[in-house]
Design a protein around this motif. Structure first.
Motif, PDB file in Angstrom:
ATOM      1  N   GLY A 491     -21.352  -7.731  14.150  1.00  0.00           N
ATOM      2  CA  GLY A 491     -22.385  -8.128  13.200  1.00  0.00           C
ATOM      3  C   GLY A 491     -22.417  -7.320  11.926  1.00  0.00           C
ATOM      4  N   CYS A 492     -21.358  -6.536  11.681  1.00  0.00           N
ATOM      5  CA  CYS A 492     -21.312  -5.678  10.495  1.00  0.00           C
ATOM      6  C   CYS A 492     -20.340  -6.263   9.477  1.00  0.00           C
ATOM      7  CB  CYS A 492     -20.863  -4.269  10.885  1.00  0.00           C
ATOM      8  SG  CYS A 492     -20.660  -3.143   9.491  1.00  0.00           S
ATOM      9  N   PRO A 493     -20.756  -6.496   8.241  1.00  0.00           N
ATOM     10  CA  PRO A 493     -19.834  -6.990   7.214  1.00  0.00           C
ATOM     11  C   PRO A 493     -18.649  -6.045   7.046  1.00  0.00           C
ATOM     12  CG  PRO A 493     -22.103  -7.112   6.443  1.00  0.00           C
ATOM     13  CD  PRO A 493     -22.128  -6.326   7.718  1.00  0.00           C
ATOM     14  N   ALA A 494     -17.482  -6.598   6.802  1.00  0.00           N
ATOM     15  CA  ALA A 494     -16.274  -5.781   6.698  1.00  0.00           C
ATOM     16  C   ALA A 494     -15.255  -6.481   5.811  1.00  0.00           C
ATOM     17  CB  ALA A 494     -15.680  -5.515   8.077  1.00  0.00           C
ATOM     18  N   ARG A 495     -14.466  -5.667   5.113  1.00  0.00           N
ATOM     19  CA  ARG A 495     -13.366  -6.187   4.302  1.00  0.00           C
ATOM     20  C   ARG A 495     -12.150  -5.282   4.501  1.00  0.00           C
ATOM     21  NH1 ARG A 495     -17.856  -7.282   0.711  1.00  0.00           N
ATOM     22  NH2 ARG A 495     -17.579  -5.459  -0.626  1.00  0.00           N
ATOM     23  N   ARG A 496     -10.969  -5.857   4.361  1.00  0.00           N
ATOM     24  CA  ARG A 496      -9.730  -5.092   4.495  1.00  0.00           C
ATOM     25  C   ARG A 496      -9.069  -4.977   3.134  1.00  0.00           C
ATOM     26  NH1 ARG A 496      -6.009  -3.166   8.138  1.00  0.00           N
ATOM     27  NH2 ARG A 496      -3.802  -3.403   7.592  1.00  0.00           N
ATOM     28  N   VAL A 497      -8.620  -3.781   2.809  1.00  0.00           N
ATOM     29  CA  VAL A 497      -8.015  -3.477   1.516  1.00  0.00           C
ATOM     30  C   VAL A 497      -6.583  -3.017   1.754  1.00  0.00           C
ATOM     31  CG1 VAL A 497      -8.103  -1.966  -0.505  1.00  0.00           C
ATOM     32  CG2 VAL A 497     -10.231  -2.855   0.483  1.00  0.00           C
ATOM     33  N   THR A 498      -5.643  -3.570   0.977  1.00  0.00           N
ATOM     34  CA  THR A 498      -4.236  -3.216   1.182  1.00  0.00           C
ATOM     35  C   THR A 498      -3.527  -2.753  -0.088  1.00  0.00           C
ATOM     36  OG1 THR A 498      -3.581  -5.523   0.843  1.00  0.00           O
ATOM     37  CG2 THR A 498      -4.017  -4.829   3.115  1.00  0.00           C
ATOM     38  N   ASP A 499      -4.204  -2.767  -1.241  1.00  0.00           N
ATOM     39  CA  ASP A 499      -3.523  -2.384  -2.483  1.00  0.00           C
ATOM     40  C   ASP A 499      -4.467  -1.587  -3.381  1.00  0.00           C
ATOM     41  OD1 ASP A 499      -4.691  -4.377  -4.747  1.00  0.00           O
ATOM     42  OD2 ASP A 499      -4.504  -5.444  -2.846  1.00  0.00           O
ATOM     43  N   ARG A 500      -3.890  -0.880  -4.339  1.00  0.00           N
ATOM     44  CA  ARG A 500      -4.644   0.012  -5.211  1.00  0.00           C
ATOM     45  C   ARG A 500      -5.655  -0.728  -6.081  1.00  0.00           C
ATOM     46  NH1 ARG A 500       0.018   2.604  -4.286  1.00  0.00           N
ATOM     47  NH2 ARG A 500      -0.020   4.895  -4.171  1.00  0.00           N
ATOM     48  N   GLY A 501      -5.264  -1.869  -6.616  1.00  0.00           N
ATOM     49  CA  GLY A 501      -6.168  -2.608  -7.494  1.00  0.00           C
ATOM     50  C   GLY A 501      -7.434  -3.039  -6.771  1.00  0.00           C
ATOM     51  N   THR A 502      -7.270  -3.569  -5.581  1.00  0.00           N
ATOM     52  CA  THR A 502      -8.437  -3.986  -4.802  1.00  0.00           C
ATOM     53  C   THR A 502      -9.297  -2.789  -4.416  1.00  0.00           C
ATOM     54  OG1 THR A 502      -7.168  -5.838  -3.907  1.00  0.00           O
ATOM     55  CG2 THR A 502      -9.191  -5.257  -2.760  1.00  0.00           C
ATOM     56  N   LEU A 503      -8.654  -1.677  -4.062  1.00  0.00           N
ATOM     57  CA  LEU A 503      -9.399  -0.473  -3.701  1.00  0.00           C
ATOM     58  C   LEU A 503     -10.273  -0.013  -4.866  1.00  0.00           C
ATOM     59  CD1 LEU A 503      -9.922   1.967  -1.794  1.00  0.00           C
ATOM     60  CD2 LEU A 503      -7.966   3.080  -2.925  1.00  0.00           C
ATOM     61  N   ARG A 504      -9.698   0.056  -6.056  1.00  0.00           N
ATOM     62  CA  ARG A 504     -10.463   0.504  -7.224  1.00  0.00           C
ATOM     63  C   ARG A 504     -11.611  -0.454  -7.527  1.00  0.00           C
ATOM     64  NH1 ARG A 504      -9.812   5.763  -9.149  1.00  0.00           N
ATOM     65  NH2 ARG A 504      -7.689   6.414  -8.634  1.00  0.00           N
ATOM     66  N   ARG A 505     -11.368  -1.747  -7.413  1.00  0.00           N
ATOM     67  CA  ARG A 505     -12.442  -2.722  -7.686  1.00  0.00           C
ATOM     68  C   ARG A 505     -13.565  -2.590  -6.663  1.00  0.00           C
ATOM     69  NH1 ARG A 505      -8.005  -6.029  -8.779  1.00  0.00           N
ATOM     70  NH2 ARG A 505      -8.108  -7.002  -6.713  1.00  0.00           N
ATOM     71  N   GLU A 506     -13.205  -2.462  -5.398  1.00  0.00           N
ATOM     72  CA  GLU A 506     -14.222  -2.360  -4.356  1.00  0.00           C
ATOM     73  C   GLU A 506     -15.078  -1.104  -4.542  1.00  0.00           C
ATOM     74  OE1 GLU A 506     -15.224  -4.345  -2.134  1.00  0.00           O
ATOM     75  OE2 GLU A 506     -13.624  -5.690  -1.505  1.00  0.00           O
ATOM     76  N   LEU A 507     -14.420   0.042  -4.702  1.00  0.00           N
ATOM     77  CA  LEU A 507     -15.176   1.284  -4.840  1.00  0.00           C
ATOM     78  C   LEU A 507     -15.930   1.326  -6.162  1.00  0.00           C
ATOM     79  CD1 LEU A 507     -12.739   3.943  -3.330  1.00  0.00           C
ATOM     80  CD2 LEU A 507     -14.660   2.786  -2.251  1.00  0.00           C
ATOM     81  N   GLY A 508     -15.334   0.782  -7.216  1.00  0.00           N
ATOM     82  CA  GLY A 508     -16.030   0.746  -8.509  1.00  0.00           C
ATOM     83  C   GLY A 508     -17.296  -0.074  -8.464  1.00  0.00           C
TER      84      GLY A 508
END
Length: 535
Positions: A491-508
């Motif tokens: 029941g916990c939202p989750a996403r998987r990150v595999t590349d630098r661009g997505t990581l920066r967007r998510e954390l930003g």
């Protein structure tokens, strides 16, 4: 009729224990049915998650948290987490259910041999002789947990709660005061030791993680113009790690430790063991000629310290008095060359795979200064220490015991206890599996934490240790495991990150508003193992 249960609830209220962390069973039902509206019940799906969440709550609130466990199975499952709570010095009152007192002598089904099951980790264990003694036992446990800072157990047969409370004795002191001042003679002795030093150094530990102690130690370090280092395996930060005098974390092997301490003739440790190591190596902690002293509020820590001088004292008051009596050393540059240029991990290949250090560098760029970072990523811990400084008290928290399964439930407990603090947990995928059930608790109760999982599909730190021992590891990777999939199933939202661009967007997008999260989120980041880095 006023019952023992009613009297016990009054004692809980008196001590501020109005949140109950639990995984109950049948022996606890008499306590819990018709639960009072002014008390909060928090369910976790495994006893390790129960105690982990309560530990985080107790640490951030600086008061005892109430835990409820189910007889032998519950207490047995919780022992590792209780050991962590003891070494993390978290005050817990743990009620352990027992079978009905009236036929315990026959050892009925679910009767537990509970005394001693948790070993020496509890600071107190009470088995009330009669039902009417239960409220007083809870009060005494609260005082013991607060003063001795650890879990205190009270074992309660299930029928005790319904017994009449007419002759309940005065349960325990309504208030218990302990000394908060510093012994002037001890302050003078430590001040004289520092005044006579030509090249002093400070070592800080988890016991110094308090706003007043941070302030006093900052003043002391600036007067001395000396480097400040964090204890090895420190579970909390004892000094602002973005300060120019902070010189990094001490190594956990004696050979490197002797090299780091070699320039210093006096080393004063504050709120830290002197000095905890991991691999055994021959030889002393420091080279001949280095005098070592310890100031701690933990008598056991002082008793086992290999120090010339050990002082047991309340740290905020002692450190403030010590700074006041320590003259400023002449000719000492503020943040001189011995604190400059702390090592950082080498930059990774922008075209290569994501590594843990890449994730931590991106996290450091936007993590709010008041965030609490809960860590459980053994293979990336050196990179985390080098890249993500603790800038506020309680900015960093980890399991002092070293066992896995702490970070996710503790992060939830921290946010529940201090909803004004943003909270992020950084865990390895192997670590996350030890208490993944805690994500359900965070999701069900709307606890807004960010869980960053560094997913390398294996036990990377164990692989390194196997290499150091010159042999092949028999354990396989677990590439089939999807932490984000497990989180979603809980029941916990989750996403998987595999590349630098997505990581920066998510954390930003996430980090600037981390404190506004109203539900947990798991970011599972696929990483390759970091190269070996020893700061």
């Amino acid at each position: 009729m006023r019952t023992v249960r009613d009297a016990a609830f009054d004692v809980m209220r008196q001590h501020g224990m109005t949140t109950v962390f639990a995984n109950p069973g049948s022996t606890e039902v008499p306590l819990l049915t018709g639960f009072p509206d002014d008390l909060r019940f928090v369910l976790a799906l495994h006893e390790g998650s129960v105690v982990g969440a309560a530990t985080g709550w107790a640490i951030v609130r600086e008061q005892p948290a109430l835990v409820l466990l189910h007889t032998t199975a519950g207490l047995g499952n919780a022992v590792g987490a209780l050991a962590t709570a003891r070494v993390n010095r978290a005050p817990l009152v743990v009620l352990v259910g027992q079978q009905d007192r009236r036929h315990l002598v026959q050892e009925p089904f679910l009767a537990g041999r509970l005394e001693g099951l948790a070993g020496d980790y509890p600071v107190r264990v009470e088995t009330p002789a009669r039902a009417q003694d239960v409220p007083g036992a809870i009060g005494r446990a609260a005082h013991a947990a607060r003063v001795r800072r650890g879990p205190a157990l009270v074992i309660v047969p299930m029928n005790d709660w319904a017994e009449p409370a007419d002759d309940v004795p005065d349960p325990s002191p309504a208030a218990l005061r302990t000394a908060t001042g510093a012994d002037p003679a001890a302050v003078r002795e430590v001040a004289a030791l520092l005044a006579g030093a030509t090249a002093p150094a400070l070592v800080v530990g988890a016991g110094a993680d308090h706003a007043d102690t941070w302030s006093a130690l900052t003043d002391l370090a600036e007067r001395l113009g000396c480097p400040v280092r964090q204890e090895p395996f420190g579970a909390r930060a004892g000094f602002p790690q973005d300060h120019p005098l902070f010189a990094g974390h001490l190594p956990a092997d004696r050979a490197r430790l002797r090299t780091v301490l070699a320039p210093h003739d006096v080393v004063l440790a504050v709120g830290a063991p002197l000095l905890r190591q991991y691999p055994y190596q021959d030889g002393p902690l420091a080279r001949p000629g280095t005098r070592m002293a310890l100031v701690t509020d933990d008598p056991a820590e002082a008793e086992r310290a290999p120090a010339e001088l050990a002082v047991v004292a309340p740290l905020p008051a002692f450190c403030a008095a010590l700074a006041e009596q320590t003259p400023k050393r002449a000719g000492q540059p503020y943040g001189g060359p011995e604190t400059a240029g702390r090592p950082t991990p080498p930059p990774s290949d922008a075209d290569g795979p994501l590594r843990g250090a890449d994730v931590l560098a991106a996290l450091a760029d936007a993590l709010p200064a008041d965030a609490v970072l809960v860590e459980e990523t053994p293979s990336s811990r050196p990179e985390l220490h080098a890249l993500v400084p603790a800038r506020r008290p309680l900015g960093f928290l980890s399991a002092a015991m070293g066992g896995l399964g702490f970070a996710i439930p503790a992060a939830a407990g921290v946010r529940m206890g201090a909803p004004e603090r943003p909270v992020v947990a950084v865990v390895g995928d192997g670590s996350s599996l030890y208490q993944i059930q805690a994500l359900w608790t965070a999701a069900h109760y709307g606890v807004g934490i960010l869980v960053i999982v560094l997913a390398n599909s294996g036990y990377a730190v164990m692989d390194r240790l196997a290499e150091l021992h010159g042999g092949a590891a028999p354990w396989p990777p677990f590439e089939e495991v999807s932490v984000s999939g497990l989180a979603t199933a809980l029941g916990c939202p989750a996403r998987r990150v595999t590349d630098r661009g997505t990581l920066r967007r998510e954390l930003g997008a996430l980090l600037p508003s981390l404190g506004e999260l109203t539900e947990p989120l798991v970011l599972e980041v696929a990483v390759a193992p970091d190269p070996v880095f020893q700061p």
